[in-house]
Design a protein around this motif. Structure first.
Motif, PDB file in Angstrom:
ATOM      1  N   VAL A 170       0.820  -1.213   0.000  1.00  0.00           N
ATOM      2  CA  VAL A 170       0.000   0.000   0.000  1.00  0.00           C
ATOM      3  C   VAL A 170       0.853   1.262   0.000  1.00  0.00           C
ATOM      4  O   VAL A 170       0.419   2.317  -0.496  1.00  0.00           O
ATOM      5  CB  VAL A 170      -0.979   0.014   1.197  1.00  0.00           C
ATOM      6  CG1 VAL A 170      -1.995  -1.107   1.054  1.00  0.00           C
ATOM      7  CG2 VAL A 170      -0.228  -0.112   2.522  1.00  0.00           C
ATOM      8  N   ASN A 171       2.050   1.188   0.519  1.00  0.00           N
ATOM      9  CA  ASN A 171       2.910   2.374   0.565  1.00  0.00           C
ATOM     10  C   ASN A 171       3.498   2.728  -0.795  1.00  0.00           C
ATOM     11  O   ASN A 171       3.985   3.843  -0.981  1.00  0.00           O
ATOM     12  CB  ASN A 171       4.034   2.170   1.581  1.00  0.00           C
ATOM     13  CG  ASN A 171       3.518   2.072   3.001  1.00  0.00           C
ATOM     14  OD1 ASN A 171       2.599   2.801   3.385  1.00  0.00           O
ATOM     15  ND2 ASN A 171       4.083   1.173   3.792  1.00  0.00           N
ATOM     16  N   ALA A 172       3.470   1.781  -1.715  1.00  0.00           N
ATOM     17  CA  ALA A 172       4.060   2.010  -3.038  1.00  0.00           C
ATOM     18  C   ALA A 172       3.005   2.188  -4.127  1.00  0.00           C
ATOM     19  O   ALA A 172       3.340   2.302  -5.307  1.00  0.00           O
ATOM     20  CB  ALA A 172       4.990   0.858  -3.398  1.00  0.00           C
ATOM     21  N   ILE A 173       1.728   2.221  -3.751  1.00  0.00           N
ATOM     22  CA  ILE A 173       0.659   2.419  -4.740  1.00  0.00           C
ATOM     23  C   ILE A 173       0.785   3.796  -5.389  1.00  0.00           C
ATOM     24  O   ILE A 173       1.069   4.793  -4.725  1.00  0.00           O
ATOM     25  CB  ILE A 173      -0.729   2.280  -4.070  1.00  0.00           C
ATOM     26  CG1 ILE A 173      -0.991   0.810  -3.703  1.00  0.00           C
ATOM     27  CG2 ILE A 173      -1.835   2.806  -4.980  1.00  0.00           C
ATOM     28  CD1 ILE A 173      -2.240   0.615  -2.865  1.00  0.00           C
ATOM     29  N   ARG A 174       0.573   3.828  -6.701  1.00  0.00           N
ATOM     30  CA  ARG A 174       0.517   5.098  -7.425  1.00  0.00           C
ATOM     31  C   ARG A 174      -0.852   5.220  -8.085  1.00  0.00           C
ATOM     32  O   ARG A 174      -1.321   4.287  -8.744  1.00  0.00           O
ATOM     33  CB  ARG A 174       1.613   5.197  -8.490  1.00  0.00           C
ATOM     34  CG  ARG A 174       3.031   5.103  -7.957  1.00  0.00           C
ATOM     35  CD  ARG A 174       4.044   5.296  -9.080  1.00  0.00           C
ATOM     36  NE  ARG A 174       4.087   6.702  -9.519  1.00  0.00           N
ATOM     37  CZ  ARG A 174       4.745   7.112 -10.611  1.00  0.00           C
ATOM     38  NH1 ARG A 174       5.372   6.235 -11.390  1.00  0.00           N
ATOM     39  NH2 ARG A 174       4.767   8.390 -10.947  1.00  0.00           N
ATOM     40  N   THR A 175      -1.507   6.354  -7.877  1.00  0.00           N
ATOM     41  CA  THR A 175      -2.780   6.619  -8.542  1.00  0.00           C
ATOM     42  C   THR A 175      -2.628   7.856  -9.410  1.00  0.00           C
ATOM     43  O   THR A 175      -1.810   8.739  -9.136  1.00  0.00           O
ATOM     44  CB  THR A 175      -3.916   6.829  -7.522  1.00  0.00           C
ATOM     45  OG1 THR A 175      -3.661   8.015  -6.759  1.00  0.00           O
ATOM     46  CG2 THR A 175      -4.020   5.634  -6.573  1.00  0.00           C
ATOM     47  N   PHE A 176      -3.450   7.921 -10.464  1.00  0.00           N
ATOM     48  CA  PHE A 176      -3.331   8.990 -11.455  1.00  0.00           C
ATOM     49  C   PHE A 176      -4.701   9.602 -11.751  1.00  0.00           C
ATOM     50  O   PHE A 176      -4.963  10.045 -12.865  1.00  0.00           O
ATOM     51  CB  PHE A 176      -2.694   8.450 -12.734  1.00  0.00           C
ATOM     52  CG  PHE A 176      -1.345   7.813 -12.499  1.00  0.00           C
ATOM     53  CD1 PHE A 176      -0.183   8.560 -12.576  1.00  0.00           C
ATOM     54  CD2 PHE A 176      -1.249   6.463 -12.178  1.00  0.00           C
ATOM     55  CE1 PHE A 176       1.055   7.981 -12.347  1.00  0.00           C
ATOM     56  CE2 PHE A 176      -0.015   5.861 -11.943  1.00  0.00           C
ATOM     57  CZ  PHE A 176       1.146   6.629 -12.029  1.00  0.00           C
ATOM     58  N   GLN A 177      -5.549   9.622 -10.750  1.00  0.00           N
ATOM     59  CA  GLN A 177      -6.904  10.153 -10.924  1.00  0.00           C
ATOM     60  C   GLN A 177      -6.890  11.617 -11.369  1.00  0.00           C
ATOM     61  O   GLN A 177      -7.744  12.044 -12.147  1.00  0.00           O
ATOM     62  CB  GLN A 177      -7.693  10.015  -9.619  1.00  0.00           C
ATOM     63  CG  GLN A 177      -9.125  10.525  -9.707  1.00  0.00           C
ATOM     64  CD  GLN A 177      -9.854  10.446  -8.380  1.00  0.00           C
ATOM     65  OE1 GLN A 177      -9.322   9.942  -7.388  1.00  0.00           O
ATOM     66  NE2 GLN A 177     -11.088  10.948  -8.339  1.00  0.00           N
ATOM     67  N   HIS A 178      -5.941  12.380 -10.893  1.00  0.00           N
ATOM     68  CA  HIS A 178      -5.940  13.824 -11.138  1.00  0.00           C
ATOM     69  C   HIS A 178      -4.923  14.273 -12.181  1.00  0.00           C
ATOM     70  O   HIS A 178      -4.723  15.482 -12.366  1.00  0.00           O
ATOM     71  CB  HIS A 178      -5.711  14.549  -9.818  1.00  0.00           C
ATOM     72  CG  HIS A 178      -6.705  14.177  -8.764  1.00  0.00           C
ATOM     73  ND1 HIS A 178      -8.059  14.391  -8.902  1.00  0.00           N
ATOM     74  CD2 HIS A 178      -6.548  13.534  -7.563  1.00  0.00           C
ATOM     75  CE1 HIS A 178      -8.692  13.941  -7.830  1.00  0.00           C
ATOM     76  NE2 HIS A 178      -7.802  13.408  -7.012  1.00  0.00           N
ATOM     77  N   PHE A 179      -4.292  13.320 -12.876  1.00  0.00           N
ATOM     78  CA  PHE A 179      -3.399  13.688 -13.978  1.00  0.00           C
ATOM     79  C   PHE A 179      -4.222  14.413 -15.044  1.00  0.00           C
ATOM     80  O   PHE A 179      -5.278  13.932 -15.469  1.00  0.00           O
ATOM     81  CB  PHE A 179      -2.746  12.439 -14.573  1.00  0.00           C
ATOM     82  CG  PHE A 179      -1.916  12.734 -15.799  1.00  0.00           C
ATOM     83  CD1 PHE A 179      -0.599  13.129 -15.686  1.00  0.00           C
ATOM     84  CD2 PHE A 179      -2.477  12.633 -17.072  1.00  0.00           C
ATOM     85  CE1 PHE A 179       0.160  13.428 -16.808  1.00  0.00           C
ATOM     86  CE2 PHE A 179      -1.734  12.919 -18.199  1.00  0.00           C
ATOM     87  CZ  PHE A 179      -0.404  13.326 -18.065  1.00  0.00           C
ATOM     88  N   LYS A 180      -3.731  15.581 -15.467  1.00  0.00           N
ATOM     89  CA  LYS A 180      -4.496  16.405 -16.409  1.00  0.00           C
ATOM     90  C   LYS A 180      -4.260  15.967 -17.850  1.00  0.00           C
ATOM     91  O   LYS A 180      -3.122  15.741 -18.286  1.00  0.00           O
ATOM     92  CB  LYS A 180      -4.110  17.875 -16.249  1.00  0.00           C
ATOM     93  CG  LYS A 180      -4.401  18.441 -14.856  1.00  0.00           C
ATOM     94  CD  LYS A 180      -5.884  18.369 -14.524  1.00  0.00           C
ATOM     95  CE  LYS A 180      -6.201  19.050 -13.195  1.00  0.00           C
ATOM     96  NZ  LYS A 180      -5.767  18.252 -12.036  1.00  0.00           N
ATOM     97  N   TRP A 181      -5.343  15.881 -18.583  1.00  0.00           N
ATOM     98  CA  TRP A 181      -5.296  15.452 -19.979  1.00  0.00           C
ATOM     99  C   TRP A 181      -4.380  16.366 -20.792  1.00  0.00           C
ATOM    100  O   TRP A 181      -3.647  15.911 -21.673  1.00  0.00           O
ATOM    101  CB  TRP A 181      -6.713  15.451 -20.539  1.00  0.00           C
ATOM    102  CG  TRP A 181      -6.903  14.748 -21.855  1.00  0.00           C
ATOM    103  CD1 TRP A 181      -5.952  14.161 -22.633  1.00  0.00           C
ATOM    104  CD2 TRP A 181      -8.153  14.558 -22.530  1.00  0.00           C
ATOM    105  NE1 TRP A 181      -6.527  13.614 -23.763  1.00  0.00           N
ATOM    106  CE2 TRP A 181      -7.877  13.845 -23.725  1.00  0.00           C
ATOM    107  CE3 TRP A 181      -9.460  14.914 -22.261  1.00  0.00           C
ATOM    108  CZ2 TRP A 181      -8.880  13.503 -24.637  1.00  0.00           C
ATOM    109  CZ3 TRP A 181     -10.465  14.562 -23.152  1.00  0.00           C
ATOM    110  CH2 TRP A 181     -10.172  13.865 -24.328  1.00  0.00           C
TER     111      TRP A 181
END
Length: 394
Positions: A170-181
């Motif tokens: 869990v400490n190494a998870i990367r999320t990209f929900q807010h990466f701008k198009w």
């Protein structure tokens, strides 16, 4: 007796079941499944006032026929790691993921052996997140629906969730929900008929690429790490001649191609601001309903084609089923379809590095075969089928 024989034959052939406990090498089954577990599936489509509470009620009951069938399919295939698309975001795990596991997966469904997933991950997504802009240019500012940052009537509709038999770092998870198009080099810009920009300057500045999210979830399997790259791009339809959804779908798929590249990921940043893509020589599996096919449908096909054909991806096995071929007998691609609307939409794409792929399939029994009733109708389980790939970890 016929059902028992079928299950025994499946076990002996290794078509569906992972028996890693009996193998010297670790044998793993990865799967993706769009389960259609969102509010529109349990109430009249288009009705107002919907929320994730509708799914919470069904999960708590333990008696929803569609969810029981989904659980039986999962219990039959027995994936070690599975991504569920269109599982509404429920913040409290006791009401969401844990209720699904406890009330459905931990109980035998239709004679299948119960299954448990001690590890899971879910998070917020962009569907239903209100925007202050008229994103579909109909002259109305409705915040939700087509004016949300991705189509949805409430935040978290059409969410996603990962279930795993192995620990998630869990400490190494990367999320990209807010990466701008706008920050993707060469993004496919959407234009009006007169050549002007479809989105206002303010909207484009804030517009997220991902219609749900993109997740890099490191799963620890013994001493090895497998990066699960999970997403669910927008359908490339429900728009107009501007093809705003088709372009977004293409670029959402392209994101993973750039992310696994050794030289095309420098522009990428995650939700913590960390830049770059996947480290070279990483094991990975791309999972999700990509809503695109390289040979059929309305998507800009180069997006999914370039991902499937990427030299880092093992595409030697294309998941297939008897049921898909039977459902579309005049279509040579039917054997590889993963949705009842006749297209390959769902993908399990392991890296060439670190895996020896030994089998794959789509859970779609032909008529008359055991468990074919689980996929007989749209309401029986889902409009999609579970897709799986079995591989030996090397």
């Amino acid at each position: 007796m016929k059902k028992i024989f079928f299950i025994l034959s499946v076990l002996s052939s290794g078509v569906l079941f992972s028996q890693s406990d009996l193998q010297e090498k670790t044998e793993l089954t990865f799967a993706t499944y769009n389960v259609s577990m969102e509010s529109d599936n349990y109430s009249p489509k288009g009705a107002m006032g919907k929320s994730e509470q509708i799914l919470i009620t069904q999960l708590n009951s333990g008696h929803n026929a569609q969810i029981k069938n989904i659980a039986q399919i999962i219990q039959t295939v027995r994936p070690d790691v599975i991504l569920l698309n269109e599982f509404d975001y429920i913040k409290d795990p006791e009401l969401g993921v844990k209720a699904f596991i406890k009330n459905y997966l931990n109980l035998s469904q239709g004679g299948a052996t119960a299954i448990d997933y001690p590890y899971y991950y879910y998070s917020t997504v962009n569907t239903g997140q209100p925007s202050p802009y008229d994103l579909n240019n109909d002259g109305k500012f409705s915040n939700f629906g087509n004016d949300a940052w991705a189509f949805g009537m409430y935040p978290g509709q059409y969410g996603m969730m990962l279930l795993s038999k192995y620990p998630i770092d869990v400490n190494a998870i990367r999320t990209f929900q807010h990466f701008k198009w706008k920050d993707m080099p060469g993004a496919l810009l959407t234009k009006k008929a007169d050549g002007s920009d479809w989105y206002s300057k303010k909207a484009w500045k804030e517009f997220p690429l991902s219609s749900k999210s993109h997740w890099d979830l490191p799963v620890q399997i013994g001493n090895e790490t497998v990066h699960i790259l999970a997403s669910h791009p927008t359908p490339p339809t429900f728009d107009g001649a501007e093809d705003r959804n088709g372009k977004r779908n293409h670029d959402e798929i392209r994101f993973w191609k750039d992310y696994i590249s050794d030289n095309s990921a420098s522009y990428i940043y995650d939700d913590k601001g960390i830049k770059g893509g996947l480290s070279p020589n990483s094991r990975f599996v791309i999972l999700g309903d990509q809503n695109a096919s390289s040979v059929e449908g309305d998507a800009i096909r180069e997006g999914i084609k370039s991902l499937v054909d990427d030299p880092k991806i093992n595409s030697d096995f294309t998941p297939a089923s008897k049921g898909g071929a039977e459902f579309s007998p005049e279509n040579s691609f039917g054997i590889n379809h993963t949705a009842f609307w006749r297209m390959r939409a769902d993908y399990v794409l392991p890296s060439k590095l670190g895996f020896k792929v030994i089998n794959s399939g789509v859970f779609w029994p032909a008529k008359g075969e055991p468990m074919s009733e689980l996929v007989e109708k749209r309401e029986s389980s889902s409009d999609h089928r579970l897709v799986w790939v079995k591989a030996i970890l090397e």
